[in-house]
Design an enzyme around this catalytic site. Structure first.
Site, PDB file in Angstrom:
ATOM      1  N   ASN A   1      14.764   0.450  -6.493  1.00 10.81           N
ATOM      2  CA  ASN A   1      13.604  -0.447  -6.484  1.00 10.81           C
ATOM      3  C   ASN A   1      13.559  -1.060  -7.875  1.00 10.81           C
ATOM      4  OD1 ASN A   1      11.172  -1.738  -6.509  1.00 10.81           O
ATOM      5  ND2 ASN A   1       9.924   0.104  -6.241  1.00 10.81           N
TER       6      ASN A   1
ATOM      7  N   LYS B   1      11.666  -3.278  -8.986  1.00  7.96           N
ATOM      8  CA  LYS B   1      10.301  -3.664  -9.420  1.00  7.96           C
ATOM      9  C   LYS B   1      10.341  -5.062 -10.041  1.00  7.96           C
ATOM     10  CE  LYS B   1       9.119   1.160  -9.671  1.00  7.96           C
ATOM     11  NZ  LYS B   1       8.285   2.226 -10.235  1.00  7.96           N
TER      12      LYS B   1
ATOM     13  N   HIS C   1       4.212   0.549  -1.542  1.00  9.96           N
ATOM     14  CA  HIS C   1       4.478   1.221  -2.820  1.00  9.96           C
ATOM     15  C   HIS C   1       3.139   1.456  -3.531  1.00  9.96           C
ATOM     16  CE1 HIS C   1       5.909   2.065  -6.838  1.00  9.96           C
ATOM     17  NE2 HIS C   1       7.087   2.336  -6.296  1.00  9.96           N
TER      18      HIS C   1
ATOM     19  N   GLU D   1       2.296   1.055  -6.454  1.00 11.82           N
ATOM     20  CA  GLU D   1       1.906  -0.035  -7.367  1.00 11.82           C
ATOM     21  C   GLU D   1       1.219  -1.160  -6.600  1.00 11.82           C
ATOM     22  OE1 GLU D   1       5.792  -0.434  -9.121  1.00 11.82           O
ATOM     23  OE2 GLU D   1       5.529   1.552 -10.021  1.00 11.82           O
TER      24      GLU D   1
ATOM     25  N   GLU E   1       6.656   9.439  -2.802  1.00  9.05           N
ATOM     26  CA  GLU E   1       6.659   9.161  -4.236  1.00  9.05           C
ATOM     27  C   GLU E   1       5.348   9.634  -4.868  1.00  9.05           C
ATOM     28  OE1 GLU E   1       9.625   5.784  -5.182  1.00  9.05           O
ATOM     29  OE2 GLU E   1       7.676   4.896  -4.853  1.00  9.05           O
TER      30      GLU E   1
ATOM     31  N   GLY F   1       7.876   6.632 -13.100  1.00  5.82           N
ATOM     32  CA  GLY F   1       8.006   6.000 -14.412  1.00  5.82           C
ATOM     33  C   GLY F   1       7.538   6.879 -15.560  1.00  5.82           C
TER      34      GLY F   1
ATOM     35  N   SER G   1      11.053   9.229 -11.007  1.00  5.95           N
ATOM     36  CA  SER G   1      11.911   9.691 -12.102  1.00  5.95           C
ATOM     37  C   SER G   1      13.180  10.380 -11.612  1.00  5.95           C
ATOM     38  CB  SER G   1      11.127  10.595 -13.056  1.00  5.95           C
ATOM     39  OG  SER G   1      10.037   9.877 -13.613  1.00  5.95           O
TER      40      SER G   1
HETATM   41  P1  13P Z   1      10.973   5.620 -11.366  1.00  4.21           P
HETATM   42  O1  13P Z   1      12.306   6.047 -10.814  1.00  4.21           O
HETATM   43  O2  13P Z   1      11.103   4.607 -12.473  1.00  4.21           O
HETATM   44  O3  13P Z   1      10.087   6.763 -11.690  1.00  4.21           O
HETATM   45  O4  13P Z   1      10.240   4.802 -10.176  1.00  4.21           O
HETATM   46  C1  13P Z   1      10.164   5.379  -8.929  1.00  4.21           C
HETATM   47  C2  13P Z   1       9.648   4.364  -7.979  1.00  4.21           C
HETATM   48  O5  13P Z   1       8.491   3.982  -8.052  1.00  4.21           O
HETATM   49  C3  13P Z   1      10.574   3.829  -6.990  1.00  4.21           C
HETATM   50  O6  13P Z   1       9.899   3.073  -6.042  1.00  4.21           O
END
Ligand code: 13P
Length: 250
Positions: free
Chosen positions: A10, A12, A95, A97, A167, A173, A213
């Site tokens: 992803n 982002k 997601h 976010e 997740e 992150g 992560s």
């Molecule tokens: P990270 O791998 O940067 O923690 O992000 C995970 C994520 O949100 C994937 O959709």
């Protein structure tokens, strides 16, 4: 029946179109693994060039979002038929976010799931608890609510083909990964929920990813768990490390 692993990046809001092309070229020799499905979920503006750049490789392209209508006066939005026509196969839905920063609620996400399936896209449906929820001991209650609402009116046959991504928000992150036991416990709980909502065959077929992560150092341990069928990878999908995650079994 063995479920095929699915490793998805992803990206982002990262990678301009020219940066995206460089990354795809850099990763091309590193992400070859016949045992797993490999997906790059990329920003909307990168979709067309990335679809072109991965032609003839083992990589499929996903979108990070979509709207619930096919066309019309929805300035700034992108529809499922547009994604399909551009060569997109997967779409991330729900997601954390998007839930948090763009106020996407479960009723809206349910419409997205239904629309994506109708258009022929495979949803990667995300769920996960906050740190506060984990500490309160309501992780599974929360995730059950999310999945039940997001999959309302979706048939067993369609659920067999979707991907669910667990997740935990506190692991995204932050460099703080859920332990493989914590991740397995929730992924197992999600599979049990699918069995309860549908039947065992559907639960056995649906693929459940872990995200948060995940990187070259922890992927093998997470992916060894019986109910973890893949990963949704943020930060580590933007570098050569992603090749090591894809080849976790080599
Ligand atoms: P990270 O791998 O940067 O923690 O992000 C995970 C994520 O949100 C994937 O959709």
């Amino acid at each position: 029946m063995a479920r095929r692993k699915i490793i998805a990046g992803n990206w982002k809001m990262n990678m301009t179109p020219s940066q995206a092309l460089k990354l795809v070229e850099e990763l091309k020799p590193l992400v070859v693994n016949d045992d797993v499905d490999v997906v790059y979920c990329v920003p909307a503006i990168d979709i067309v060039p990335v679809v072109e750049a991965v032609k003839g490789t083992n990589v499929a392209v996903g979108a990070e979002n979509m709207y619930v209508e096919d066309s019309g006066a929805f300035t700034g939005e992108i529809s499922a038929p547009m994604l399909v026509d551009a060569g997109v196969k997967y779409v991330i839905i729900g997601h954390s976010e998007r839930r948090d920063y763009f106020n996407e609620d479960d009723a809206f996400l349910n419409k997205k799931v239904i629309k994506a399936i109708e258009a022929g896209l495979t949803p990667i449906l995300c769920c996960g608890e906050s740190l506060e929820q984990r500490e309160l001991g309501v992780t599974m209650d929360w995730i059950r609510l999310q999945i039940k609402s997001d999959l309302a009116n979706v048939s067993a046959d369609d659920v067999k083909n979707i991907v669910i991504a667990y997740e935990p928000i506190w692991a995204i992150g932050t460099g703080k990964t859920a332990t493989s036991d914590q991740a397995e416990e929730v992924c197992k709980g999600i599979r049990e929920l699918i069995a309860e909502m549908y039947d065992q065959a559907t639960a056995d077929a649906v693929r459940i990813q872990y995200g948060g992560s995940m990187n070259a150092g922890n992927a093998a341990e997470l992916l060894a768990k019986p109910n973890i069928d893949g990963g949704l990878i943020g930060g580590a999908s933007l570098k050569a490390d992603f090749g090591k995650v894809v080849n976790y079994n080599k």
